[in-house]
Write a protein that holds these residues in place. Structure first.
Motif, PDB file in Angstrom:
ATOM      1  N   MET A   1       0.834  -1.184   0.000  1.00  0.00           N
ATOM      2  CA  MET A   1       0.000   0.000   0.000  1.00  0.00           C
ATOM      3  C   MET A   1       0.877   1.245   0.000  1.00  0.00           C
ATOM      4  O   MET A   1       1.795   1.369   0.791  1.00  0.00           O
ATOM      5  CB  MET A   1      -0.879  -0.034   1.250  1.00  0.00           C
ATOM      6  N   MET A   2       0.596   2.170  -0.939  1.00  0.00           N
ATOM      7  CA  MET A   2       1.379   3.402  -1.032  1.00  0.00           C
ATOM      8  C   MET A   2       0.774   4.464  -0.134  1.00  0.00           C
ATOM      9  O   MET A   2      -0.431   4.579  -0.009  1.00  0.00           O
ATOM     10  CB  MET A   2       1.372   3.929  -2.467  1.00  0.00           C
ATOM     11  N   THR A   3       1.654   5.221   0.494  1.00  0.00           N
ATOM     12  CA  THR A   3       1.177   6.348   1.293  1.00  0.00           C
ATOM     13  C   THR A   3       1.550   7.627   0.559  1.00  0.00           C
ATOM     14  O   THR A   3       2.614   7.713  -0.045  1.00  0.00           O
ATOM     15  CB  THR A   3       1.825   6.359   2.690  1.00  0.00           C
ATOM     16  N   SER A   4       0.682   8.587   0.592  1.00  0.00           N
ATOM     17  CA  SER A   4       0.995   9.851  -0.064  1.00  0.00           C
ATOM     18  C   SER A   4       1.799  10.724   0.889  1.00  0.00           C
ATOM     19  O   SER A   4       1.553  10.747   2.081  1.00  0.00           O
ATOM     20  CB  SER A   4      -0.279  10.568  -0.511  1.00  0.00           C
ATOM     21  N   VAL A   5       2.747  11.417   0.332  1.00  0.00           N
ATOM     22  CA  VAL A   5       3.590  12.315   1.110  1.00  0.00           C
ATOM     23  C   VAL A   5       3.038  13.723   0.949  1.00  0.00           C
ATOM     24  O   VAL A   5       2.848  14.205  -0.161  1.00  0.00           O
ATOM     25  CB  VAL A   5       5.055  12.259   0.619  1.00  0.00           C
ATOM     26  N   THR A   6       2.736  14.364   2.047  1.00  0.00           N
ATOM     27  CA  THR A   6       2.260  15.732   2.005  1.00  0.00           C
ATOM     28  C   THR A   6       3.466  16.653   1.927  1.00  0.00           C
ATOM     29  O   THR A   6       4.334  16.616   2.783  1.00  0.00           O
ATOM     30  CB  THR A   6       1.435  16.063   3.266  1.00  0.00           C
ATOM     31  N   ARG A   7       3.506  17.440   0.858  1.00  0.00           N
ATOM     32  CA  ARG A   7       4.612  18.376   0.682  1.00  0.00           C
ATOM     33  C   ARG A   7       4.204  19.730   1.226  1.00  0.00           C
ATOM     34  O   ARG A   7       3.123  20.223   0.945  1.00  0.00           O
ATOM     35  CB  ARG A   7       4.964  18.492  -0.796  1.00  0.00           C
ATOM     36  N   LYS A   8       5.079  20.291   2.009  1.00  0.00           N
ATOM     37  CA  LYS A   8       4.825  21.632   2.542  1.00  0.00           C
ATOM     38  C   LYS A   8       5.030  22.644   1.428  1.00  0.00           C
ATOM     39  O   LYS A   8       5.935  22.517   0.610  1.00  0.00           O
ATOM     40  CB  LYS A   8       5.778  21.941   3.688  1.00  0.00           C
ATOM     41  N   LYS A   9       4.186  23.654   1.397  1.00  0.00           N
ATOM     42  CA  LYS A   9       4.317  24.724   0.415  1.00  0.00           C
ATOM     43  C   LYS A   9       5.176  25.835   1.001  1.00  0.00           C
ATOM     44  O   LYS A   9       5.069  26.158   2.182  1.00  0.00           O
ATOM     45  CB  LYS A   9       2.951  25.257   0.027  1.00  0.00           C
ATOM     46  N   LEU A  10       6.011  26.392   0.186  1.00  0.00           N
ATOM     47  CA  LEU A  10       6.879  27.488   0.596  1.00  0.00           C
ATOM     48  C   LEU A  10       6.042  28.725   0.871  1.00  0.00           C
ATOM     49  O   LEU A  10       5.342  29.217  -0.017  1.00  0.00           O
ATOM     50  CB  LEU A  10       7.896  27.783  -0.509  1.00  0.00           C
ATOM     51  N   PRO A  11       6.042  29.220   2.099  1.00  0.00           N
ATOM     52  CA  PRO A  11       5.290  30.451   2.373  1.00  0.00           C
ATOM     53  C   PRO A  11       6.019  31.629   1.736  1.00  0.00           C
ATOM     54  O   PRO A  11       7.246  31.709   1.778  1.00  0.00           O
ATOM     55  CB  PRO A  11       5.300  30.544   3.903  1.00  0.00           C
ATOM     56  N   LEU A  12       5.274  32.506   1.125  1.00  0.00           N
ATOM     57  CA  LEU A  12       5.869  33.650   0.440  1.00  0.00           C
ATOM     58  C   LEU A  12       5.627  34.965   1.158  1.00  0.00           C
ATOM     59  O   LEU A  12       6.319  35.940   0.915  1.00  0.00           O
ATOM     60  CB  LEU A  12       5.314  33.746  -0.990  1.00  0.00           C
ATOM     61  N   ARG A  13       4.635  35.001   2.064  1.00  0.00           N
ATOM     62  CA  ARG A  13       4.287  36.218   2.786  1.00  0.00           C
ATOM     63  C   ARG A  13       4.345  35.961   4.278  1.00  0.00           C
ATOM     64  O   ARG A  13       4.050  34.868   4.749  1.00  0.00           O
ATOM     65  CB  ARG A  13       2.882  36.692   2.418  1.00  0.00           C
ATOM     66  N   CYS A  14       4.715  36.964   5.039  1.00  0.00           N
ATOM     67  CA  CYS A  14       4.767  36.876   6.492  1.00  0.00           C
ATOM     68  C   CYS A  14       3.355  36.691   7.036  1.00  0.00           C
ATOM     69  O   CYS A  14       2.457  37.468   6.687  1.00  0.00           O
ATOM     70  CB  CYS A  14       5.386  38.149   7.053  1.00  0.00           C
TER      71      CYS A  14
END
Length: 98
Positions: free
Chosen positions: A1-14
Motif C-alpha cells: 500500500m502506497m502512502t501519499s507524502v504531504t509536501r509543505k508549500k513554501l510560504p511567500l508572505r509573512c
C-alpha cells in the motif's frame, strides 16, 4: 500500500504582517551543508499557484496560446488577456525591485 507524502508549500508572505518573506538558510539534502545569509526569492515565486501553473503549462505548450486555450477550455482572447495580465504583473514586480 502506497502512502501519499504531504509536501509543505513554501510560504511567500509573512503570516504576521503580510510582507514578502526572504530566504535566510538553505541546507543540502545529501551532505547537510548549510548556507546562510539573506537571499531574494526568484520573481516567479511571487506569482500565485494558478499563475505559476499557467506559466509552466505555457512553456510546456511551447508558448502556443491556441494550445493553451484548448487545454484550459477557454477562448484564445481569454488566454491572451490572462497572459497580458501576467506580463504586466511581472513588469510591475521588476520595476518595484529597482
Amino acid at each position: 500500500m502506497m502512502t501519499s507524502v504531504t509536501r509543505k508549500k513554501l510560504p511567500l508572505r509573512c503570516p504576521a504582517c503580510d510582507a514578502p518573506l526572504r530566504v535566510s538558510k538553505m541546507i543540502c539534502g545529501r551532505c547537510a551543508t548549510e548556507v546562510s545569509g539573506e537571499f531574494e526569492l526568484p520573481v516567479l515565486t511571487s506569482l500565485n499557484e494558478e499563475e505559476q501553473r499557467f506559466m509552466l503549462e505555457f512553456v510546456k505548450a511551447s508558448g502556443s496560446l491556441k494550445d493553451m486555450a484548448k487545454k484550459m477550455g477557454v477562448s484564445y482572447p481569454t488566454v491572451r488577456n490572462y497572459l497580458d495580465d501576467l506580463i504586466e504583473k511581472l513588469n510591475n514586480m521588476e520595476e518595484n525591485e529597482r
